[in-house]
Design an enzyme around this catalytic site. Sequence first.
Site, mmCIF file in Angstrom:
data_model
loop_
_atom_site.group_PDB
_atom_site.id
_atom_site.type_symbol
_atom_site.label_atom_id
_atom_site.label_comp_id
_atom_site.label_asym_id
_atom_site.label_seq_id
_atom_site.Cartn_x
_atom_site.Cartn_y
_atom_site.Cartn_z
ATOM 1 N N PRO A 16 0.839 -1.197 0.000
ATOM 2 C CA PRO A 16 0.000 0.000 0.000
ATOM 3 C C PRO A 16 0.878 1.252 0.000
ATOM 4 C CG PRO A 16 -0.674 -1.550 1.721
ATOM 5 C CD PRO A 16 0.641 -2.027 1.200
ATOM 6 N N LYS A 17 0.412 2.294 -0.664
ATOM 7 C CA LYS A 17 1.163 3.556 -0.673
ATOM 8 C C LYS A 17 0.625 4.459 0.435
ATOM 9 C CE LYS A 17 2.842 7.319 -3.555
ATOM 10 N NZ LYS A 17 2.656 8.305 -2.467
ATOM 11 N N TRP A 18 1.380 4.576 1.500
ATOM 12 C CA TRP A 18 0.993 5.405 2.640
ATOM 13 C C TRP A 18 1.201 6.873 2.311
ATOM 14 C CZ3 TRP A 18 -1.213 2.946 6.721
ATOM 15 C CH2 TRP A 18 -1.067 1.561 6.759
ATOM 16 N N ASP A 75 -2.894 6.204 -0.633
ATOM 17 C CA ASP A 75 -2.634 6.985 -1.834
ATOM 18 C C ASP A 75 -2.532 6.160 -3.107
ATOM 19 O OD1 ASP A 75 -2.309 9.519 -2.792
ATOM 20 O OD2 ASP A 75 -0.165 9.624 -2.430
#
Length: 363
Positions: free
Chosen positions: A30-32, A177
């Site tokens: 996941p894109k934090w 994101d």
Amino acid sequence: MSIDVWGSEPIKPMLAKAVTDIPAGMAYEPKWDGFRCLVQRIDDKITLWSRGGKDLTVYFPELVAALLEATPARCLLDGEIVIITEDRLDFERLQERIHPAASRIAKLSVERPAQFIAFDLLALDDENLTTTPEADRRKALEAALDTDHDAVHLTAQTLDLDVAKDWFVRFEGAGLDGVIAKPLDGTYQPDKRTMFKIKHKRTADVVVLGFRLHKNSTEETPLLGSLQLGLFDETGTCQFIGVASSFPTAKRAELATLLLAQEVGPGDAGFDEHPWAEAATEMHDRRPGAISRWSGSQGRVEQEGHLIMPLLVVEISFDYFEGTRLRHNGQVVRWRTDREPESCTYEQIEVPTAVGISTVFDA
């Protein structure tokens, strides 16, 4: 050339290249959306370095304590600092943590504690891992990090492309994101775009109500810094939603000339009809929905706010709305002379299905 992972100066984090589709055959995370942070621990000393090399340690004392409990005595981690409010990421609250007053920092560290999401391990004990493949660095990270701590987390990772596609859609509802893709055999290359990022992109027609001049703007050569954008809510109030700010230099000069010719201030014809007229004349008020103050002066001070009439409409691309505002700056797609400003409302903004951040941690 060997990378000095234990130096007093921070190394630059590895970066990601933006692509439109999730590539196959990689490791996916996941894109934090928080503050990128390198954590250097040498015995009992923790240093938090920002992406730009700024020392963030003083701003997050609660993270220093947590990382001393959750990490090996000598290590260098790459990750993200986030704040979670009501089970979703809260970037606005995170920005408030960068404050000059020690008393304010201490207060917010208790009221709005930050958390650290680890996604890479660059060094452990006396071993430099930057030349180690991603797959092996991940295994070492999993073994080294104490993931039972409430404030320190290991990011989820999958090798399944279908799972990554699901995360891309589902986790947006928790404030994330997009997705990051990492080559399994890739080494850690500071300041190189060797990973891939796939972010959400949408468009909307928004109102241009004013502008700010660029920091390099002069009386002789005015340059546009940013367009001030708004959308009308259900009460008919035009809320400030953020800015569009990326323009080529030649375009900055062209747009500054155009917009300065449309600038209005107190006493000018049409000024009283401007949605932000009251905020511009009352120094203790704000543009509706804004965090920072709007200056109503007519001078050409650097980055000062200017109002325009008539209002303009522009189509922008954006990645995400945080409540009623853009999380990041918008990008101009085209001018919309065919649209009336009042037709630009929040109804066009797609709201992702809410999902708790705990779902991401459990992935």
